[in-house]
Design a protein around this motif. Structure first.
Motif, PDB file in Angstrom:
ATOM      1  N   GLN A 105       0.969  -1.060  -0.360  1.00 28.22           N
ATOM      2  CA  GLN A 105      -0.106   0.471   0.139  1.00 28.22           C
ATOM      3  C   GLN A 105       0.810   0.947  -0.129  1.00 28.22           C
ATOM      4  N   ASP A 165      -1.976 -10.184  -7.343  1.00 24.15           N
ATOM      5  CA  ASP A 165      -1.970 -10.290  -5.331  1.00 24.15           C
ATOM      6  C   ASP A 165      -2.129 -11.364  -4.986  1.00 24.15           C
ATOM      7  N   GLU A 170      -4.246  -2.347   2.377  1.00 26.64           N
ATOM      8  CA  GLU A 170      -5.052  -1.613   1.720  1.00 26.64           C
ATOM      9  C   GLU A 170      -4.608  -1.448  -0.266  1.00 26.64           C
ATOM     10  N   THR A 171      -4.181  -2.265  -0.263  1.00 23.34           N
ATOM     11  CA  THR A 171      -3.099  -2.703  -1.758  1.00 23.34           C
ATOM     12  C   THR A 171      -4.014  -3.147  -2.961  1.00 23.34           C
ATOM     13  N   VAL A 172      -5.086  -4.011  -2.727  1.00 24.92           N
ATOM     14  CA  VAL A 172      -5.932  -4.668  -3.476  1.00 24.92           C
ATOM     15  C   VAL A 172      -6.988  -3.092  -3.889  1.00 24.92           C
ATOM     16  N   GLU A 173      -7.408  -2.482  -2.751  1.00 26.22           N
ATOM     17  CA  GLU A 173      -8.057  -1.092  -3.267  1.00 26.22           C
ATOM     18  C   GLU A 173      -7.729  -0.468  -3.317  1.00 26.22           C
ATOM     19  N   ARG A 174      -6.432   0.025  -3.155  1.00 26.27           N
ATOM     20  CA  ARG A 174      -5.378   0.736  -3.896  1.00 26.27           C
ATOM     21  C   ARG A 174      -5.712   0.616  -5.866  1.00 26.27           C
ATOM     22  N   LYS A 184      -7.590  -0.870  -7.707  1.00 26.76           N
ATOM     23  CA  LYS A 184      -8.935  -0.890  -8.094  1.00 26.76           C
ATOM     24  C   LYS A 184      -9.197   0.168  -8.127  1.00 26.76           C
ATOM     25  N   ASN A 185      -7.962   2.062  -7.924  1.00 24.82           N
ATOM     26  CA  ASN A 185      -8.647   2.653  -7.692  1.00 24.82           C
ATOM     27  C   ASN A 185      -8.242   3.216  -8.867  1.00 24.82           C
ATOM     28  N   GLU A 228      -8.395   2.021 -11.670  1.00 24.16           N
ATOM     29  CA  GLU A 228      -8.397   1.449 -12.903  1.00 24.16           C
ATOM     30  C   GLU A 228      -8.886   1.202 -13.989  1.00 24.16           C
TER      31      GLU A 228
END
Length: 856
Positions: A16, A40, A46-50, A52-53, A55
């Motif tokens: 993250q 991943d 929050e790596t995955v969420e960031r 996706k942000n 995308e």
């Protein structure tokens, strides 16, 4: 270039803090990848969420985003990313980096040349402070040290064709630390066409603090050992600290002030060296502090990471071996316990000087003389090449530096007996280490090169062979010799597997070290030639193989085997005369009842090696002859070359024993590994040829192995309740003080009771010493015999010798009316099931006497 479709792959795990920087650098590339595949490994932040942000911004660049969640190490993630990629050109980097804006263009551009398989990009540090500046030279290959021809691609900056990834089998998923180095080595091995693109730059963000830096270095070192990589730099680090440690330990014998002076000198020199080699990359005064600090930090991390990884690897290998080879593992454990259980047998102690097995005393004298007079070939020594004695001297030196034993305190064979006891225990342990190394090497040969599945048979046959289990408990060069011979066999089979010059010369090194250990290994040189003939094609065209091999052998033998001859300090006449002339002639003084060569095959060989190996070898040879009957010579030499090689090697060594006549004794050990390996191969073939009788065969073999184990065990048990100890107590209680006792010459070789031997040599050392008894050397020609006479092995001379001075002395004491007061016999209750008294005596596997006390 737009037509080139590229997939950019990245693996992430709890990134993250860095993922947004990385994605921004992807978006600002001069050319965009057609696809961004991110795997991943199961991030908990929050790596995955960031990701996706980002995308929508990624899609605006016409980049297809494929975000995959797959738990596993980086190798697992990268392989998954490549598999899920839709393009043939794969670019790869790490999320903790920042891509230079034209990185993708530069790293994919060389693929215009269709012959290029891989492009190795470069990298540089992006420091924020002087600590990070100082860290960079210890992590990255600096520009002035880059060798384009040798530069291996790293996954932070690499591009490759999907087809070449498939060809090498992808990233090895066993490794999670240095998987890119392993991948690079695999590419080199298949001669992949690798192009170095120095301008394809990835910016590496250095670690921020000491803790992160230590973990990084530790992980790199751990991964290297995990991947079976030993970098020269790591080896040199170990050498530096070992040298410093033992130099400092040696300094304590001078003074502790000198110790502190050396420590200060080493620290000052090492720190100055660290600054001088890397200051040009920092050019700031603070580097004088940071560079030495990071040098020591990285060294400690590398040492600890390497050692922990090595320990973990050894543990896992041992655990795996035990789980998959329970019977063999149990056999090794029992063998080790048996050897250790009698490790103190017959060593100098407060009750007696000298070792019971005088060969051990002579071996130690050889070590002393080598380091004192530059040759072991002197009176009182074991004689022979210097290599093993030199190794033993170094080993003793290390023990001394570590404070485990002080050999310098031993200035007489009669003094400091407890120190001598400790020293011989350590020396016997060194023999056990060689023994275990030999067994491990044999197992490796069986599994890797001979593809033998059922290894419990050869392991048990080898470990509990009487000659092996007996010699494992002595400080002698015989077990060490077999270690070097088995390494020779291993490297020869490695040459057979890949017959190039490098492998042949490596085998030649171990062949030379075998002969440098003991001359009786000399037939291994013929075996070395045999390997060239059997495993190499175009013999005339490749004649440089044996020429260079023999040249290397001669050089090593001169330097490590007989350097004392070159120095003019050694004389090998006595060594060869004793082994080849004087000792073999004693054969004809024995009443064997049959010709000596018949006795060798019916008694001596089964006694030394065990009845079961002897029987199985004969059966194996007959079975092999049946298998090859009717086959053409060409087919035999191609399909059965390993068996032929082992059998011929066995015969070469066996024929070399002929000049020894009856006294093959410990010299015959050299044939054991060849015989055992051959039996193992034949046993597997026999089981495969008779699958429906497999259970019956295994039951029969198990019964034979139990019999073999008991025969080996019987030799260990003979060392309990040694007559020399038992008779000492009886003599002290039953022969009055001040009595004169007659003994034969030379007392040290007569296997006398402990108390007599101790007192006799104490009087030799100090004629005025107070002893309980007086002693007289007697023979048949003595003018008058004393009241008490103590003789050893009377039964042997009386029953089995044609002529001997002891036999004549026995006749005289019988004529003069001496009566036997007491006899003390060897503990042979189990051993008698397998050997006769003469077999036991001639074998010399356990030099234990029967002791007879006479009184007039």
């Amino acid at each position: 270039m737009e037509k080139l479709r590229v997939s950019l792959i990245v693996t992430v795990f709890n990134e993250q803090e860095s993922i947004e920087r990385f994605l921004n650098s992807v978006l600002h590339q001069t050319i965009s990848p057609k696809e961004l595949v991110i795997v991943d490994g199961g991030s908990t932040d929050e790596t995955v969420e960031r990701i996706k942000n980002y995308e929508s911004r990624i899609k605006k660049k016409s980049i297809s985003l494929n975000l995959i969640i797959k738990k596993g190490n980086r190798s697992v993630g990268r392989n998954e990313a490549v598999r899920r990629s839709s393009n043939n050109i794969i670019a790869c980097s790490d999320a903790g980096n920042i891509l230079d804006k034209n990185w993708l263009e530069k790293i994919t551009g060389p693929f215009k040349n269709k012959k290029i398989d891989v492009v190795a990009g470069y990298y540089k540090g992006l420091p924020k402070n002087n600590f990070q500046k100082s860290l960079i030279p210890y992590v990255l290959v600096m520009p002035d040290k880059v060798n384009p021809k040798e530069f291996l691609p790293a996954t932070r900056s690499i591009a490759f064709k999907k087809s070449i990834w498939e060809k090498v089998g992808g990233f090895d998923e066993k490794y999670s630390h240095n998987e890119d180095y392993v991948f690079g080595k695999k590419l080199k091995k298949i001669n992949a066409n690798i192009f170095f693109a120095k301008n394809a730059i990835v910016n590496w963000i250095p670690r921020k603090n000491i803790k992160e830096s230590f973990i990084m270095f530790y992980r790199f070192a751990y991964g290297d050992i995990e991947a079976k990589i030993l970098r020269p730099k790591v080896f040199l680090i170990f050498l530096r600290y070992v040298f410093a440690l033992f130099t400092i330990l040696a300094a304590r014998f001078i003074s502790y002030d000198f110790v502190w002076l050396l420590i200060f000198a080493f620290l000052a020199f090492y720190s100055t060296w660290a600054v001088s080699k890397n200051y040009k990359y920092i050019r700031n005064f603070s580097a004088a502090f940071y560079l030495p600090f990071i040098q020591f930090l990285s060294d400690f991390a590398v040492l600890s990471g390497s050692l922990v990884s090595l320990a973990s690897k050894l543990f896992n290998m041992t655990y795996s071996f035990v789980i998959n080879n329970k019977i063999s593992a149990l056999a090794i454990f029992i063998y080790t316990i048996l050897v250790v259980s009698v490790i103190n047998w017959g060593l100098p102690n407060s009750n007696h000087p000298f070792t019971y097995h005088m060969d051990e005393w002579h071996q130690l004298q050889s070590v002393r003389n080598l380091f004192t007079y530059l040759s072991p070939n002197m009176e009182g020594s074991a004689n022979g090449p210097v290599f093993h004695f030199g190794l033993s001297g170094i080993y003793i030196g290390v023990l001394s530096l570590l404070g485990l034993v002080n050999p310098f305190a031993i200035n007489s064979s009669l003094m400091n007996l407890d120190i001598q006891n400790n020293l011989f225990i350590y020396l016997r342990l060194s023999t056990l280490f060689f023994a275990l190394g030999t067994v491990i090497t044999l197992i490796f040969i069986l599994k890797k090169y001979l593809n033998t599945g059922l290894i419990f048979l050869p392991v048990i046959l080898f470990l509990f062979s009487p000659i092996w289990i007996s010699l494992s408990n002595y400080f002698k060069y015989d077990i060490a010799l077999l270690f070097w011979i088995t390494l020779s066999i291993l490297t020869i089979f490695r040459f057979a597997d890949n017959p190039n010059l490098k492998n042949y010369l490596i085998a030649g090194v171990f062949v030379a070290l075998s002969v440098c250990t003991k001359i009786s290994a000399l037939p291994i040189l013929i075996v070395y030639f045999l390997a060239y003939i059997m495993f190499k094609n175009n013999l005339i065209r490749n004649i440089k193989y044996p020429v260079l091999g023999v040249g290397l052998f001669i050089f090593i033998f001169l330097m490590l085997g007989i350097p004392d001859i070159l120095l003019g300090t050694g004389d090998y006449f006595e060594y060869f005369h004793s082994n080849l002339v004087r000792t073999p002639l004693e054969t004809f003084n024995y009443k064997l009842g049959v010709p000596y060569w018949v006795y060798l095959f019916t008694n001596q060989i089964p006694t030394l090696f065990g009845f079961v190996p002897y029987l199985l070898l004969v059966i194996s040879i007959l079975f092999f002859l049946k298998q090859i009957f009717g086959l053409s010579i060409k087919k035999i030499l191609t399909e059965r070359r390993n068996e032929i090689f082992l059998l011929l090697s066995f015969l070469i060594f066996a024929l070399s024993l002929i000049p020894m006549k009856l006294f093959i004794i410990n010299r015959s050990l050299v044939v054991l590994p060849f015989a055992i390996l051959f039996i193992a191969m034949m046993f597997q073939d026999f089981v495969l040829a008779n699958k429906k009788y497999k259970k019956i065969i295994l039951v029969v073999i198990s019964s034979l192995l139990i019999f073999h184990f008991l025969q080996g065990l019987s030799w260990v048990l003979t060392k309990y309740n040694d007559p020399r100890e038992v008779s000492s107590f009886w003599i002290n209680e039953n022969i009055e003080q001040g009595s004169k006792i007659g003994i034969e010459n030379v007392p040290i070789y007569q296997f006398l009771p402990d108390n007599l031997l101790s007192e006799y040599y104490m009087l030799e050392y100090n004629p005025n010493a107070q002893t309980k008894y007086k002693y007289e050397i007697i023979s048949k020609d003595s003018e008058k015999l004393p009241e008490y006479i103590i003789l050893t092995n009377v039964d042997i001379d009386s029953n089995y010798f044609f002529n001997s001075s002891k036999k004549e002395l026995i006749s005289r004491i019988e004529e003069e009316g001496y009566k036997q007061m007491k006899a003390f016999y060897i503990n042979r209750s189990m051993n008698e099931l397998f050997t006769t008294r003469l077999d036991f005596y001639i074998s010399l596997l356990a030099p234990i006497p029967n002791i007879f006390v006479y009184k007039k």
